[in-house]
Motif scaffolding. Structure first.
Motif, short mmCIF file in Angstrom:
data_model
loop_
_atom_site.label_atom_id
_atom_site.label_comp_id
_atom_site.label_asym_id
_atom_site.label_seq_id
_atom_site.Cartn_x
_atom_site.Cartn_y
_atom_site.Cartn_z
N PRO A 27 0.91 -1.16 -0.05
CA PRO A 27 0.16 0.25 -0.03
C PRO A 27 0.64 1.25 0.04
O PRO A 27 1.89 1.34 0.70
N SER A 29 0.87 3.92 1.52
CA SER A 29 1.44 4.60 2.87
C SER A 29 2.37 3.70 3.41
O SER A 29 3.24 4.27 3.91
N LEU A 30 2.33 2.70 3.40
CA LEU A 30 3.44 1.66 3.69
C LEU A 30 4.56 1.79 3.11
O LEU A 30 5.70 1.69 3.61
N ARG A 32 5.59 4.45 1.76
CA ARG A 32 6.36 5.81 2.32
C ARG A 32 7.19 5.61 3.54
O ARG A 32 8.25 5.85 3.71
N LEU A 158 -5.32 11.23 14.90
CA LEU A 158 -4.60 9.92 14.34
C LEU A 158 -5.76 8.99 13.76
O LEU A 158 -5.34 8.41 13.11
N LEU A 161 -7.54 10.94 10.61
CA LEU A 161 -6.96 11.20 9.23
C LEU A 161 -6.93 9.90 8.49
O LEU A 161 -6.32 8.79 8.84
N PRO A 162 -7.39 9.97 7.34
CA PRO A 162 -7.43 8.55 6.60
C PRO A 162 -6.40 8.53 5.62
O PRO A 162 -5.38 9.63 5.70
N GLU A 163 -6.15 7.69 4.80
CA GLU A 163 -5.27 7.59 3.92
C GLU A 163 -4.75 8.65 2.71
O GLU A 163 -3.64 8.88 2.46
N GLN A 230 0.87 17.56 14.85
CA GLN A 230 -0.05 17.00 14.02
C GLN A 230 -1.29 17.88 14.16
O GLN A 230 -1.94 17.94 12.89
N GLU B 24 4.39 -4.78 11.15
CA GLU B 24 4.38 -4.60 9.81
C GLU B 24 3.39 -5.78 9.07
O GLU B 24 2.58 -5.25 8.06
N LEU B 27 0.18 -3.75 9.65
CA LEU B 27 0.05 -2.72 8.97
C LEU B 27 -0.73 -3.28 7.30
O LEU B 27 -1.33 -2.58 6.80
N ARG B 28 0.04 -4.42 6.87
CA ARG B 28 -0.38 -4.73 5.65
C ARG B 28 -1.91 -5.23 6.00
O ARG B 28 -2.64 -5.12 4.65
N PRO B 31 -5.98 -1.38 7.48
CA PRO B 31 -6.18 0.14 6.73
C PRO B 31 -5.99 1.14 7.70
O PRO B 31 -5.64 2.32 7.61
N GLU B 32 -6.91 1.08 8.70
CA GLU B 32 -7.09 2.11 9.96
C GLU B 32 -5.57 2.47 10.40
O GLU B 32 -5.21 3.57 10.70
N ARG B 34 -2.63 1.80 9.05
CA ARG B 34 -1.84 2.37 8.05
C ARG B 34 -2.12 3.90 7.72
O ARG B 34 -1.37 4.53 7.59
N ALA B 35 -3.53 4.29 8.13
CA ALA B 35 -3.95 5.57 7.88
C ALA B 35 -3.23 6.40 9.11
O ALA B 35 -2.62 7.47 9.13
N ARG B 36 -3.19 5.79 10.37
CA ARG B 36 -2.63 6.40 11.47
C ARG B 36 -1.06 6.58 11.22
O ARG B 36 -0.45 7.64 11.64
N LEU B 37 -0.27 5.70 10.59
CA LEU B 37 1.07 5.89 10.23
C LEU B 37 1.16 6.87 9.31
O LEU B 37 2.02 7.56 9.35
N ASP B 38 0.54 6.90 8.32
CA ASP B 38 0.53 7.80 7.42
C ASP B 38 0.34 9.25 8.09
O ASP B 38 1.40 10.07 7.47
N ALA B 39 -0.46 9.53 8.80
CA ALA B 39 -0.72 10.95 9.51
C ALA B 39 0.50 11.18 10.30
O ALA B 39 1.01 12.25 10.37
N LEU B 40 1.13 10.14 10.94
CA LEU B 40 2.38 10.52 11.93
C LEU B 40 3.59 10.70 10.86
O LEU B 40 4.48 11.58 11.06
#
Lengths: 250, 190
Positions: A27, A29-30, A32, A158, A161-163, A230, B24, B27-28, B31-32, B34-40
């Motif tokens: 994905p 985000s992953l 990145r 946290l 914020l979606p993808e 954030q 990891e 995270l795969r 999705p939620e 991953r969204a938190r990871l993306d925001a951070l």
């Protein structure tokens, strides 16, 4: 300038990102995140190499090679100032602190046994001197909390914020400006931990040594500092597009 | 909050082994998360860029720093440090010169009033303060036990110059502090 040890008199720039990789099936985000990890690992490797060069320069300086020490100063001066500025937010005070720190290091060279890395030693001195300045009666910064531990806090942002990448919707420059404001508004102990982490890429353990606090305290400060940043970005985002990604639109 | 802390440690390269693999894998699948990871990640990336800008914008140390370093270098080598032409130090040196002049005058008066026994430096080098800034009735070195009663003597180091402090206190109604700075001679002690 090159020393007898072959160390370049450079001041490595933080924030350099290694070449992005694309992993099939991962994905975005992953992906990145994986690139971020690669950058962290690359920076750590570079720091290890820098630390070896620092040790060589220190040995030369101990033997009386002043040029070697000058190179050490040149390698670390800008980053040390960024750390000092992170605490003090005053360029002249930061300059004074960094100068004093290097002079103390020079006086104490013979006591440096190479067990710890040079930058950890230097940044501990810089940080302590900056804190001394902060504690002067004329300064109005809030006193440092002692032994602050991890706290239970809500982190609604946290979860909200979606993808969707907000950088597609808000100009990056505006976000960066807002982040800078938010960073400057942080308490000094939050700001310095962010800069120490991002300027030098120091590990939690190294930061704990440099700031003379526990690793848990470092994690707590870093967590809360980033969360505040954030929130500031979320405010900026709302102002720009009226809502956060994922929220119901008009 | 545990999930956020894990995500933070993950992005900072602090997770290893099973903890890393487990996160990891999650995270795969989630999705939620991953969204938190993306925001951070967004904050972390911007912070990193900001830090890089601050380092690039940091000024170089001023030329006076290198002069101060030279002075410290001379100290480390045990030699006589050069006088550093910093404004603050220059001002201090003027004050020191004034003090030395006062010292000369006071010593002259004190030397007449007391017995003729000479004073000495407590540094043990056996050297009297040399090259006084003004004409002072100097005397040769004597052993410590011969120093006049009521006089406490300390050597002093002002970084680039040495001197002697005389404290006339025990017999005097009002203690007097005399500071003698050597102008040219090497330091008598550290």
């Amino acid at each position: 300038m090159r020393s007898r040890s072959g160390a370049e008199a450079t001041d490595p720039t933080p924030g350099e990102v290694s070449t992005p990789v694309t992993v099939e099936g991962l994905p975005p985000s992953l992906e990145r995140a994986v690139n971020r990890l690669a950058a962290v690992a690359s920076k750590r490797e570079q720091r290890q190499s820098d630390a070896d060069q620092d040790r060589a320069l220190i040995e030369l300086a101990k033997a009386g090679d002043q040029d070697a020490f000058k190179q050490l100063v040149q390698r670390h001066q800008r980053r040390a100032q960024a750390i000092a500025m992170g605490v003090l937010r005053n360029e002249q005070e930061a300059l004074d602190v960094v100068q004093e720190a290097f002079l103390r290091v020079y006086r104490g060279l013979d006591g440096f046994n190479g067990g710890a890395s040079f930058f950890t030693w230097l940044y501990r001195i810089v940080h302590n001197l900056a804190i001394d300045v902060l504690r002067r009666p004329a300064r109005r910064d809030a006193p440092l909390p002692e032994g602050r531990e991890l706290e239970q806090v809500d982190s609604p942002l946290l979860a909200r914020l979606p993808e969707a990448d907000p950088l597609d919707l808000v100009r990056r420059g505006e976000l960066a400006a807002r982040l800078q404001e938010a960073l400057d508004a942080l308490p000094s102990y939050h700001r310095s931990v962010i800069l120490m982490r991002e300027v030098e890429g120091m590990s939690y353990e190294e930061m704990a040594q440099a700031m003379e606090v526990s690793k848990g305290t470092i994690m707590s400060r870093l967590f809360h500092a980033r969360r505040k940043l954030q929130l500031a970005l979320a405010d900026c985002y709302r102002e720009q597009v009226g809502r956060l990604p994922g929220e119901e639109g008009e | 909050m545990q999930a956020e802390l894990e995500l933070m440690a993950y992005l900072d390269g602090e997770l290893e082994g099973e903890a890393l693999e487990s996160l990891e894998a999650r995270l795969r699948e989630e999705p939620e998360l991953r969204a938190r990871l993306d925001a951070l990640l967004q904050v972390v990336e911007l912070s990193s860029e900001l830090a890089a800008e601050r380092v690039a914008a940091a000024p170089e140390l001023p030329a006076s720093f290198w002069e101060r370093l030279e002075a410290v270098d001379a100290e480390r080598r045990g030699g006589l440090a050069p006088v550093v032409p910093l404004a603050s130090r220059a001002g201090w040196w003027k004050a020191g010169t004034a003090l030395a002049a006062a010292a000369a005058a006071l010593l002259a008066v004190w030397g007449v009033a007391r017995s003729p026994g000479p004073v000495e430096s407590a540094s043990g080098t056996g050297q009297a303060p040399s090259a006084p800034l003004h004409s002072v009735p100097t005397r040769g070195p004597v052993p410590e036990e011969e120093a006049g009663a009521g006089v406490a003597i300390e050597s002093v180091d002002f970084g680039s110059h040495a001197g002697t402090i005389f404290v006339v206190s025990e017999d005097a109604e009002e203690p007097t502090l005399v500071v003698w700075l050597d102008e040219d001679s090497p330091r008598t002690s550290l």
